[in-house]
Every structure is written in C-alpha cells, then in structure tokens.
Design a protein around this motif. Structure first.
Motif, mmCIF file in Angstrom:
data_model
loop_
_atom_site.group_PDB
_atom_site.id
_atom_site.type_symbol
_atom_site.label_atom_id
_atom_site.label_comp_id
_atom_site.label_asym_id
_atom_site.label_seq_id
_atom_site.Cartn_x
_atom_site.Cartn_y
_atom_site.Cartn_z
ATOM 1 N N ALA A 47 14.220 6.530 9.024
ATOM 2 C CA ALA A 47 13.634 5.205 8.726
ATOM 3 C C ALA A 47 12.859 4.881 9.794
ATOM 4 O O ALA A 47 12.108 3.742 9.825
ATOM 5 C CB ALA A 47 15.052 4.131 9.145
ATOM 6 N N SER A 48 12.599 5.923 10.743
ATOM 7 C CA SER A 48 11.468 5.613 11.492
ATOM 8 C C SER A 48 10.485 6.884 11.271
ATOM 9 O O SER A 48 10.825 7.873 11.401
ATOM 10 C CB SER A 48 11.990 5.536 12.979
ATOM 11 N N PRO A 49 9.193 6.515 11.687
ATOM 12 C CA PRO A 49 8.628 5.326 12.359
ATOM 13 C C PRO A 49 8.793 4.062 11.380
ATOM 14 O O PRO A 49 8.541 3.093 11.427
ATOM 15 C CB PRO A 49 7.355 5.802 12.644
ATOM 16 N N THR A 50 8.612 4.493 9.904
ATOM 17 C CA THR A 50 8.457 3.395 8.730
ATOM 18 C C THR A 50 9.636 3.876 7.644
ATOM 19 O O THR A 50 9.889 5.086 7.485
ATOM 20 C CB THR A 50 7.382 3.289 7.925
ATOM 21 N N PRO A 51 10.554 2.941 7.322
ATOM 22 C CA PRO A 51 11.536 3.125 6.452
ATOM 23 C C PRO A 51 10.688 3.398 5.016
ATOM 24 O O PRO A 51 10.001 2.505 4.556
ATOM 25 C CB PRO A 51 12.388 1.817 6.322
ATOM 26 N N GLY A 52 10.914 4.573 4.492
ATOM 27 C CA GLY A 52 10.345 4.936 3.133
ATOM 28 C C GLY A 52 10.702 3.810 1.908
ATOM 29 O O GLY A 52 12.066 3.830 1.774
ATOM 30 N N GLU A 53 10.047 3.315 1.041
ATOM 31 C CA GLU A 53 10.430 2.360 0.260
ATOM 32 C C GLU A 53 10.839 2.819 -1.293
ATOM 33 O O GLU A 53 11.243 2.499 -2.264
ATOM 34 C CB GLU A 53 9.426 1.057 -0.231
ATOM 35 N N TYR A 54 10.222 4.265 -1.353
ATOM 36 C CA TYR A 54 10.252 5.072 -2.577
ATOM 37 C C TYR A 54 11.025 6.456 -2.279
ATOM 38 O O TYR A 54 11.307 6.829 -1.064
ATOM 39 C CB TYR A 54 9.058 5.214 -2.964
ATOM 40 N N SER A 55 11.498 6.999 -3.453
ATOM 41 C CA SER A 55 12.206 8.255 -3.567
ATOM 42 C C SER A 55 11.193 9.073 -4.328
ATOM 43 O O SER A 55 10.724 8.362 -5.420
ATOM 44 C CB SER A 55 13.532 8.362 -3.759
ATOM 45 N N ALA A 56 11.261 10.633 -4.175
ATOM 46 C CA ALA A 56 10.243 11.367 -4.976
ATOM 47 C C ALA A 56 11.268 12.456 -5.587
ATOM 48 O O ALA A 56 11.979 12.979 -5.121
ATOM 49 C CB ALA A 56 9.133 11.762 -4.275
ATOM 50 N N VAL A 57 10.951 12.608 -6.783
ATOM 51 C CA VAL A 57 11.674 13.849 -7.452
ATOM 52 C C VAL A 57 10.583 14.586 -8.082
ATOM 53 O O VAL A 57 9.385 14.170 -8.756
ATOM 54 C CB VAL A 57 12.648 13.390 -8.655
ATOM 55 N N GLY A 75 0.713 -1.109 -0.031
ATOM 56 C CA GLY A 75 0.057 0.060 -0.014
ATOM 57 C C GLY A 75 0.935 1.270 -0.049
ATOM 58 O O GLY A 75 0.380 2.238 -0.144
ATOM 59 N N ALA A 76 2.238 1.132 0.041
ATOM 60 C CA ALA A 76 3.115 2.200 0.126
ATOM 61 C C ALA A 76 3.060 3.105 -0.951
ATOM 62 O O ALA A 76 3.094 4.178 -1.149
ATOM 63 C CB ALA A 76 4.519 1.734 0.523
ATOM 64 N N PHE A 77 2.981 2.493 -2.265
ATOM 65 C CA PHE A 77 3.247 3.139 -3.490
ATOM 66 C C PHE A 77 1.723 3.900 -3.644
ATOM 67 O O PHE A 77 1.790 4.962 -4.283
ATOM 68 C CB PHE A 77 3.248 2.125 -4.673
#
Ligand code: FDP
Length: 336
Positions: free
Chosen positions: A103-113, A24-26
């Motif tokens: 990385a806390s509370p959750t490590p982001g799995e994506y990067s944004a430009v 659901g992160a994406f």
C-alpha cells in the motif's frame, strides 16, 4: 489546421477530463500497458536477430513449455505495471501465484491481469502474436497488500480491457468507458495513433475460425454444430475458414470482419483450453462493448466467476448472430 490523428496519450488524457474526480491513476495503468506493448513489439519484431527465440527449458504452472519471449514479455509487463504505482495486484499466465503489491508509497486502486505473449508457440515462425489484458477495480482494503480477491472477479466487472497484435503492423485495441478503439503504432514516432475509432463487430460474418484438427475429440453435438456452421443445410452460402492459431490474431480479424472464433471443450481438454481470467474474459468484455458476443456455450463469458487464476473455459466469440446460432446448434441433446 492540424490533421494528424490523436495519440493514445492524448486520447486517454481527454477521456480522463470527462471524469473531474479522476486522480490520473487509470491513465497511468493504460499508459503502462501501452509502454509494455511497445517494448514487447520491438523485441518480437527483432526476434530472429537476438537471443529471444526458442525455449527457456522451463514449464509454467500449467505445464506448458515457456518460450524465451514469454518470459521477457511477462517481466516487461510486471515491471511497467509495478512502476505505475496504481496497481495493487497482478495476475499473469506466466505467474503461478499473483504478485501482491504494498500500500506504500501509494495504494494501487486497480488490479491487472494479462497473457503477456499470446500465441507464443508461433513466435519463432514470424506468425502474429499478441498481448491480452484486463483491469479491475481494487476490492481489498486499501491499507493492505493487494490480494487474489482483487483479481478473481467476473469479467463483467472489468473496467477496461485490451489487446495488442504484433503483426504486419502493431495495433493496440482498447475497450474503454466510451467504446472500443484501435491505435496503430507509428514506429517512426514511437507512438500509438488512433486509427480505428469506435470499432463495431459486424452482426454476422462469413468466416469460421477453429482448429479442425481437434474435430475427432469434440462431442457429437459440437461436430454437428461446426459442420452446420461451415455449410448450412438450408442452402445459405458456405463459410470460409481462417485459423492463425494465435487467439489474439484470430480475435482481431473476427472483430473487424465478423464471423465466429471457436475453441470448444474436447475430450482431451474437457474444460476448454483457453484461460478465463486473462484470455477469454478481457476479449469477451471488448467484444460485447463492440456489439459482438462471447459465451462458453452455456452462459456469457462475462457472467463466469473465476475460482482460480488459471481457470480454463470453452470460448465461442464473434458476431452476435453467429455466436447465438452456434450456441443454439451445439446444445447437447437431453439424455433420457
Ligand atoms: P499457444 O498455445 O501458442 O499459447 O493461449 C493459447 C493459444 O496459443 C492461443 O493463442 C491459440 O488460439 C491456441 O492456444 C491455439 O491452440 P491449438 O494449437 O490447440 O489450436
């Protein structure tokens, strides 16, 4: 029976169901961009009424004057991306250095430009402007702060890209795993609704979009190629010219109508004017997904390897046949 179009949220939620392992992160990242674009759209539409027209008096890292609306748009997207909790690093036209998220509370799995407000020199004149963005998968170790390596990736490695145009209507165009789709903002609902499913760039078009005011700064080869594209010597019909001066608006017309958008290198800007990471890269990804093409004149934009956040590039974008023809015509003759 229900006939209303899908909302963006419904569309992305359905797409997520095709990936049973998805967390659901994406979806959160896409919803974050959609929310940010809605907020920017609202302010752009009311720009003449509020405090957001004019300049801040500051220059950005590239020496360009920062408009108030640039600053507002950047702050909006930084906030919406940070609040998703799904992003580890952010790169923007308006940021000298990337934002690195913990990385806390959750490590982001994506990067944004993103280019938060593309074409912002037009905003005071009620000319369409927009937002361009791309999403990469994280590369740095998950237990650390995100970093520049999460952002400096070839455009071919984007996992999604998109843009919004704030014009006579607000439209959000997304390149996702299953193609390119356009969603128009219904202001009464405050929702983006699917209006342009499965967009395809026509294989050729009759429009040429370029700032010919720079003609005298172009190389001879570029001048010859533009002249030939304008009015081919083999008797093929001459092209018609359109140039808004907001990349995102010129690109959107090119996506729908076909043809060619050019911002070549010139004597004043030998590396080109447009930025690779958050302008040319996401648009190239989106155009290629829709059957179009994008090159810097030598190689596909998708194969470029950004060295810094603010690298520039020449851009030739549009219908596949027109891009190929221009690239062929503009090859510099070998020197003896
Ligand atoms: P702007 O200077 O208004 O920010 O990204 C830069 C950009 O706009 C593009 O949106 C646009 O296509 C281009 O520059 C316009 O440049 P010229 O005025 O040199 O044609």
């Amino acid at each position: 029976m229900e006939t209303r179009p899908l909302t963006l949220t419904e569309y992305i939620t359905r797409s997520q169901q095709a990936f049973p392992q998805a967390t659901g992160a994406f979806t959160l990242v896409m919803q974050g961009f959609a929310l940010g674009c809605k907020i920017i759209s609202r302010e752009v539409n009311a720009a003449g009424l509020g405090q957001l027209i004019g300049l801040t008096g500051r220059r950005n890292v590239q020496g360009e004057i920062v408009a108030r609306m640039d600053e507002f748009s950047n702050d909006t997207l930084v906030k919406t991306m940070t609040r998703t909790g799904a992003v580890c690093a952010i790169g923007s036209e308006e940021l000298a250095v990337p934002i690195r998220l913990p990385a806390s509370p959750t490590p982001g799995e994506y990067s944004a430009v993103f280019d938060p407000l593309d074409g912002s020199s037009n905003v005071d004149y009620a000319v369409p402007v927009g937002t361009i963005f791309g999403v990469y998968r994280r590369r740095s170790p998950r237990e650390q702060l995100g970093g520049v390596e999460d952002l400096l990736q070839p455009p071919r490695d984007l996992i999604a890209a998109g843009y919004a145009v704030y014009g006579s209507s607000t439209i959000l165009v997304l390149a996702l795993h299953d193609g390119v789709h356009g969603f128009t903002l219904d202001p009464s609902l405050g929702e983006f609704l699917l209006s342009h499913p499965d967009m395809k760039v026509p294989p050729r078009g009759k429009i040429l979009s370029v700032n010919t005011g720079n003609r005298f700064l172009w190389s001879d080869a570029t001048q010859r190629a533009v002249a030939e594209m304008e009015k081919p010597r083999d008797g093929k019909p001459a092209r018609t010219m359109r140039y808004v001066g907001s990349l995102v608006a010129d690109a959107h017309r090119t996506l729908l109508a076909g043809g060619l958008f050019l911002y070549p290198a010139d004597a004043a800007q030998p590396a080109g004017k447009l930025r690779l990471l958050y302008e040319a890269g996401p648009l190239a990804f989106l155009f290629e997904k829709a059957g179009g093409a994008a090159t810097d004149g030598v190689r596909p934009i998708l194969d470029r390897d950004p060295k810094t956040l603010h690298d520039r590039t020449p851009l030739i974008l549009g219908s596949r046949e027109d891009v190929a023809r221009f690239a062929e015509l503009s090859v510099e003759p070998a020197t003896t």
